[in-house]
Design a protein around this motif. Structure first.
Motif, PDB file in Angstrom:
ATOM      1  N   GLU A   9       1.222  -1.221  -0.108  1.00  0.00           N
ATOM      2  CA  GLU A   9      -0.228   0.218   0.060  1.00  0.00           C
ATOM      3  C   GLU A   9       0.953   1.278   0.063  1.00  0.00           C
ATOM      4  N   SER A  14      -1.435   7.461  -4.202  1.00  0.00           N
ATOM      5  CA  SER A  14      -2.473   6.929  -3.354  1.00  0.00           C
ATOM      6  C   SER A  14      -3.899   7.508  -4.490  1.00  0.00           C
ATOM      7  N   THR A  15      -3.317   8.606  -5.258  1.00  0.00           N
ATOM      8  CA  THR A  15      -4.766   8.735  -5.907  1.00  0.00           C
ATOM      9  C   THR A  15      -4.135   8.123  -7.594  1.00  0.00           C
ATOM     10  N   ASP A  28      -9.353   7.535  -5.194  1.00  0.00           N
ATOM     11  CA  ASP A  28      -8.602   6.879  -4.178  1.00  0.00           C
ATOM     12  C   ASP A  28      -7.528   6.166  -5.521  1.00  0.00           C
ATOM     13  N   SER A  29      -6.500   5.706  -5.132  1.00  0.00           N
ATOM     14  CA  SER A  29      -6.014   4.652  -6.172  1.00  0.00           C
ATOM     15  C   SER A  29      -7.073   3.292  -5.336  1.00  0.00           C
ATOM     16  N   LYS A  30      -6.696   2.940  -4.074  1.00  0.00           N
ATOM     17  CA  LYS A  30      -8.104   1.439  -3.835  1.00  0.00           C
ATOM     18  C   LYS A  30      -9.234   0.942  -4.911  1.00  0.00           C
TER      19      LYS A  30
END
Length: 134
Positions: A9, A14-15, A28-30
């Motif tokens: 992670e 993060s984006t 958001d990359s999640k």
């Protein structure tokens, strides 16, 4: 392990710029899923394993050809064979730059050193090359 998941992670962006509902948005990359179309640019940390499908400057050709990288390659000719330079040190542990072209898969965790492309997400999270190695 929990440590491996946290390491994965931290090493990813993060984006990301994603095309959703016909518009480019930052998410958001999640929230990235396989088949998302990403815009990868200088300085980006690649958030998922992605297949290069077109240079950004030919985005309209890409849209017209419906994600067919062979058709895009024919339309562009081979003058744009090398579209990206990526740093793989986050993956390999040693400073190693690699040139990438249409159809190549950019692994999650790579850093874009030059170029700007559209890329189709093929694997995310624990299914990525780096995720499977942790």
């Amino acid at each position: 392990s929990v440590w491996a998941a946290e390491t994965l992670e931290i090493s990813l962006s993060s984006t990301a710029m994603v095309k959703r509902d016909g518009k480019w948005i930052t998410i958001d990359s999640k929230l990235i899923v396989p088949a998302d179309l990403l815009k990868l640019s200088l300085g980006d940390r690649v958030p998922a394993d992605c297949r290069i499908v077109a240079p950004v400057n030919s985005a309209s050709a890409f849209d017209t050809m419906q994600e067919d990288s062979d058709a895009v390659r024919l339309a562009l000719g081979d003058e744009e064979a090398r579209l990206l330079s990526v740093d793989l040190s986050a993956i390999t542990g040693e400073s190693h730059n690699m040139s990438m072209s249409l159809g190549d898969t950019v692994p999650a965790g790579a850093m874009i050193n030059s170029g700007e492309v559209l890329a189709l997400v093929v694997r995310t999270g624990a299914h990525t090359v780096i995720g499977r190695s942790l």
